[in-house]
Write an enzyme that holds these catalytic residues in place. Structure first.
Site, PDB file in Angstrom:
ATOM      1  N   CYS A  11       0.857  -1.179   0.000  1.00 37.39           N
ATOM      2  CA  CYS A  11       0.000   0.000   0.000  1.00 37.39           C
ATOM      3  C   CYS A  11       0.894   1.229   0.000  1.00 37.39           C
ATOM      4  O   CYS A  11       1.904   1.261   0.689  1.00 37.39           O
ATOM      5  CB  CYS A  11      -0.860  -0.041   1.257  1.00 37.39           C
ATOM      6  SG  CYS A  11      -1.865   1.406   1.448  1.00 37.39           S
TER       7      CYS A  11
ATOM      8  N   LYS B 105       5.768   9.419  -6.958  1.00 36.80           N
ATOM      9  CA  LYS B 105       6.729   8.764  -7.848  1.00 36.80           C
ATOM     10  C   LYS B 105       8.051   8.519  -7.136  1.00 36.80           C
ATOM     11  O   LYS B 105       8.753   7.554  -7.420  1.00 36.80           O
ATOM     12  CB  LYS B 105       6.936   9.604  -9.108  1.00 36.80           C
ATOM     13  CG  LYS B 105       5.832   9.331 -10.125  1.00 36.80           C
ATOM     14  CD  LYS B 105       6.149   9.832 -11.501  1.00 36.80           C
ATOM     15  CE  LYS B 105       6.242  11.334 -11.498  1.00 36.80           C
ATOM     16  NZ  LYS B 105       6.036  11.917 -12.826  1.00 36.80           N
TER      17      LYS B 105
ATOM     18  N   GLU C   6       0.899  -4.343  -5.240  1.00 33.00           N
ATOM     19  CA  GLU C   6      -0.218  -5.253  -4.976  1.00 33.00           C
ATOM     20  C   GLU C   6      -1.482  -4.736  -5.667  1.00 33.00           C
ATOM     21  O   GLU C   6      -1.715  -3.536  -5.716  1.00 33.00           O
ATOM     22  CB  GLU C   6      -0.429  -5.324  -3.453  1.00 33.00           C
ATOM     23  CG  GLU C   6      -1.357  -6.430  -3.039  1.00 33.00           C
ATOM     24  CD  GLU C   6      -1.518  -6.465  -1.522  1.00 33.00           C
ATOM     25  OE1 GLU C   6      -0.510  -6.529  -0.794  1.00 33.00           O
ATOM     26  OE2 GLU C   6      -2.676  -6.426  -1.075  1.00 33.00           O
TER      27      GLU C   6
HETATM   28  N1  ACO Z   1      -5.436  13.707 -10.714  1.00 35.15           N
HETATM   29  C1  ACO Z   1      -4.752  13.470 -11.877  1.00 35.15           C
HETATM   30  N2  ACO Z   1      -3.444  13.097 -11.902  1.00 35.15           N
HETATM   31  C2  ACO Z   1      -2.825  12.949 -10.718  1.00 35.15           C
HETATM   32  C3  ACO Z   1      -3.481  13.170  -9.477  1.00 35.15           C
HETATM   33  C4  ACO Z   1      -4.845  13.587  -9.514  1.00 35.15           C
HETATM   34  N3  ACO Z   1      -5.511  13.830  -8.377  1.00 35.15           N
HETATM   35  N4  ACO Z   1      -2.596  12.961  -8.474  1.00 35.15           N
HETATM   36  C5  ACO Z   1      -1.428  12.593  -9.059  1.00 35.15           C
HETATM   37  N5  ACO Z   1      -1.571  12.598 -10.410  1.00 35.15           N
HETATM   38  C6  ACO Z   1      -0.549  12.253 -11.416  1.00 35.15           C
HETATM   39  C7  ACO Z   1       0.547  13.294 -11.480  1.00 35.15           C
HETATM   40  O1  ACO Z   1       0.260  14.298 -12.401  1.00 35.15           O
HETATM   41  C8  ACO Z   1       1.741  12.469 -11.894  1.00 35.15           C
HETATM   42  O2  ACO Z   1       1.723  12.198 -13.296  1.00 35.15           O
HETATM   43  P1  ACO Z   1       2.834  12.861 -14.305  1.00 35.15           P
HETATM   44  O3  ACO Z   1       4.145  12.339 -13.860  1.00 35.15           O
HETATM   45  O4  ACO Z   1       2.418  12.317 -15.613  1.00 35.15           O
HETATM   46  O5  ACO Z   1       2.702  14.324 -14.136  1.00 35.15           O
HETATM   47  C9  ACO Z   1       1.506  11.142 -11.222  1.00 35.15           C
HETATM   48  O6  ACO Z   1       0.106  11.068 -10.978  1.00 35.15           O
HETATM   49  C10 ACO Z   1       2.255  11.000  -9.917  1.00 35.15           C
HETATM   50  O7  ACO Z   1       2.148  12.185  -9.184  1.00 35.15           O
HETATM   51  P2  ACO Z   1       2.888  12.383  -7.795  1.00 35.15           P
HETATM   52  O8  ACO Z   1       2.848  13.826  -7.428  1.00 35.15           O
HETATM   53  O9  ACO Z   1       4.228  11.725  -7.826  1.00 35.15           O
HETATM   54  O10 ACO Z   1       1.929  11.526  -6.858  1.00 35.15           O
HETATM   55  P3  ACO Z   1       1.366  11.908  -5.403  1.00 35.15           P
HETATM   56  O11 ACO Z   1       2.469  12.431  -4.542  1.00 35.15           O
HETATM   57  O12 ACO Z   1       0.179  12.755  -5.548  1.00 35.15           O
HETATM   58  O13 ACO Z   1       0.968  10.467  -4.865  1.00 35.15           O
HETATM   59  C11 ACO Z   1      -0.575   8.671  -4.592  1.00 35.15           C
HETATM   60  C12 ACO Z   1       0.203   9.546  -5.599  1.00 35.15           C
HETATM   61  C13 ACO Z   1       0.391   8.002  -3.628  1.00 35.15           C
HETATM   62  C14 ACO Z   1      -1.327   7.584  -5.357  1.00 35.15           C
HETATM   63  C15 ACO Z   1      -1.557   9.617  -3.829  1.00 35.15           C
HETATM   64  O14 ACO Z   1      -2.491  10.122  -4.721  1.00 35.15           O
HETATM   65  C16 ACO Z   1      -2.305   8.939  -2.679  1.00 35.15           C
HETATM   66  O15 ACO Z   1      -1.778   8.797  -1.588  1.00 35.15           O
HETATM   67  N6  ACO Z   1      -3.565   8.523  -2.934  1.00 35.15           N
HETATM   68  C17 ACO Z   1      -4.412   7.913  -1.914  1.00 35.15           C
HETATM   69  C18 ACO Z   1      -4.009   6.497  -1.609  1.00 35.15           C
HETATM   70  C19 ACO Z   1      -3.910   5.668  -2.839  1.00 35.15           C
HETATM   71  O16 ACO Z   1      -4.785   5.681  -3.680  1.00 35.15           O
HETATM   72  N7  ACO Z   1      -2.817   4.908  -2.945  1.00 35.15           N
HETATM   73  C20 ACO Z   1      -2.551   3.974  -4.021  1.00 35.15           C
HETATM   74  C21 ACO Z   1      -3.296   2.711  -3.758  1.00 35.15           C
HETATM   75  S1  ACO Z   1      -2.736   1.391  -4.820  1.00 35.15           S
HETATM   76  C22 ACO Z   1      -1.514   0.641  -3.894  1.00 35.15           C
HETATM   77  O17 ACO Z   1      -1.391   0.955  -2.769  1.00 35.15           O
HETATM   78  C23 ACO Z   1      -0.605  -0.355  -4.474  1.00 35.15           C
END
Ligand code: ACO
Ligand code: ZN
Length: 462
Positions: A315, A329, A349
């Site tokens: 997660c 990322k 996962e």
């Molecule tokens: N809408 C559209 N695109 C988005 C969004 C959003 N809300 N948030 C991030 N992105 C895109 C970014 O633009 C980036 O893409 P790019 O490189 O093409 O510009 C990419 O996603 C990664 O962005 P980061 O800034 O590195 O990601 P962030 O720090 O926001 O973290 C994460 C991503 C961990 C998924 C976060 O949104 C989060 O904690 N979400 C809630 C929990 C969750 O869903 N976790 C994943 C579950 S799946 C698993 O655990 C295996």
């Protein structure tokens, strides 16, 4: 709305309707049970979307508050919008439900935790495909002719890497959404300088679900039920960083490794996928920003000590105040650096959330194009395209074969040409790549990582 809901014998699938004078109103006489589906108005707008009723509660309305009869009550429904991620689940009053569009509970095959959804949500409109292990997809589809091609996944021989200026196509997609029937139970969490509204269920003792806000010590992660308790705790708590070993430090960013067996506060990090809240089988990697006060949590990922399926992340989460700054990322990059040191390939996962999928897709795409460009650059002869196998790419990046394949296909880079597979780096892909690379300021420096993987299988029980 005081009558009980009963299931009539003749109509086993529909809720009892005694009379329906005001079907959509908050004083509706129709009570919906869990599992029923109905159009529900979205929060900020008039649009109705199909949503499943996950729970119902009745709040007594006292006559003094203008509610009329002493025994009247307000019915609230906890709903999950079918095409949206779980974090948008919420309590709605009956007046947001269109009772004329009620549908019986969906029948799901036993054991299927999720529903397939397309469109809507954040992931829905972005054209991303969930990497289904073993999924085989044709990139060129009906346009191709000639002898049958071998499946890409079975391919062991090298493919040529070419640069080309040709537009890419897009692919149809499906998105698997994890749909465990759990409800958000905590209203607010206060962590350091931030007050955060949880998106998902939090595994706290039930008495904490009754307080308006749960207070966390941002260093030792202990939870407290009031700000007074937190203040008292902070006078005693000596920690200024998360418990565990600091295994990475570069400038103001550090990673701490916490063994779930040794520190039970890590329960905080378990997500809704984990039904049994046992932290023993996990390691937690916590990313912190350091200032003069201490190391403040930005995000984390958990990892099983032993994973039969080669999962290198269970997660992953970035706290809302830090999202969309590249930390997601960075955490993903870190997870693959650990896999490289273990000499393994890894994969997150499943199922991935919508934002998880977006972030992984972005990371995989950028990392694989980087690797292809590196291979192209180091080719001895510029006019002679270098060769590469799926396994080469997987070994270089620690990204599991299936994810390499699904990413190359998603980017539409693989073409079948004169009986062989060829990777064609299009101008669009390269332009998009240089745009995202330009934005990507924070990176993991493997030299700053001091870590050795343990063979947990040799340790008996972790
Ligand atoms: N809408 C559209 N695109 C988005 C969004 C959003 N809300 N948030 C991030 N992105 C895109 C970014 O633009 C980036 O893409 P790019 O490189 O093409 O510009 C990419 O996603 C990664 O962005 P980061 O800034 O590195 O990601 P962030 O720090 O926001 O973290 C994460 C991503 C961990 C998924 C976060 O949104 C989060 O904690 N979400 C809630 C929990 C969750 O869903 N976790 C994943 C579950 S799946 C698993 O655990 C295996
Ligand atoms: Zn503390």
């Amino acid at each position: 709305a005081t009558q009980q809901h009963q299931q009539p014998a003749q109509q086993p699938h529909l809720p009892t309707s005694v009379s329906t004078p005001s079907l959509g109103g908050s004083d509706s006489l129709l009570l919906l049970s869990e599992g029923f589906v109905a159009p529900v108005r979205l929060k900020n707008g008039g649009e109705y979307r199909l949503a499943e009723i996950l729970s119902r509660r009745e709040i007594p309305v006292s006559p003094s508050s203008g509610g009329g009869n002493a025994d009247s009550s307000l019915v609230m429904y906890y709903v999950h919008f079918e095409d949206f991620n779980k974090r948008l689940d919420e309590w709605v009053s009956a007046d947001r439900i269109d009772f004329t569009g009620i549908q019986p509970p969906r029948v799901r095959p036993p054991g299927s935790g999720g529903s397939v959804s397309g469109g809507g949500g954040i992931a829905g409109g972005n054209g991303m495909a969930n990497p289904v292990p073993g999924e085989r997809r044709s990139v060129l589809g009906a346009a191709e002719t000639g002898p049958p091609r071998p499946p890409l996944s079975a391919l062991r021989q090298p493919m040529a890497v070419r640069l080309c200026r040709r537009p890419t196509g897009s692919m149809a997609h499906n998105h698997d959404d994890n749909k465990v029937m759990r409800m958000k139970n905590i209203e607010w969490i206060e962590l350091g300088r931030y007050r955060i509204k949880p998106w998902y269920f939090s595994p706290y003792p039930v008495e904490l679900t009754k307080v308006a806000c749960v207070y966390l010590c941002e260093f030792c992660l202990k939870y407290l039920k009031s700000v007074t308790c937190l203040r008292r705790h902070l006078t005693k708590c000596q920690l200024r960083h998360p418990p565990g070993n600091e295994i990475y430090r570069r400038q103001n960013l550090s990673f701490f490794e916490i063994d779930g067996r040794k520190n039970k506060a890590t329960k905080l990090f378990l997500d809704h996928k984990t039904l049994y809240y046992d932290t023993d089988p996990f390691l937690f990697y916590v990313l912190c920003e350091t200032d003069s006060v201490g190391c403040h949590i930005v995000g984390y990922f958990s990892k099983e000590k032993e994973s039969a399926e080669d999962f290198n992340v269970a997660c992953i989460l970035v706290l809302p105040p830090f999202q969309r700054k590249g930390y997601g990322k960075l955490l993903i990059e870190f997870s693959y650096e650990l896999s490289k040191l273990e000499g393994k390939t890894g994969s997150p996962e499943k199922p991935l959330s919508d934002l998880g999928l977006i972030s992984y897709r972005a990371y995989w795409s950028q990392t694989l194009i980087d690797a292809l460009l590196e291979i192209k650059r180091s080719a001895p002869n510029e006019n002679d395209p270098p060769s590469v196998t799926i396994n080469d790419l997987s070994e270089r990046t620690a990204i599991k074969r299936e994810d390499v394949i699904s990413t190359l296909q998603h980017l539409n880079l693989v073409h079948y040409y004169k009986g062989v597979y060829v990777i064609v780096l299009t101008k669009e892909a390269l332009d998009a790549h240089s745009r995202t690379q330009g934005k990507r300021r924070i990176r993991i420096d493997p030299k700053c990582l001091q870590w050795q993987g343990k063979d947990w299988s040799k340790r008996g029980r972790w």
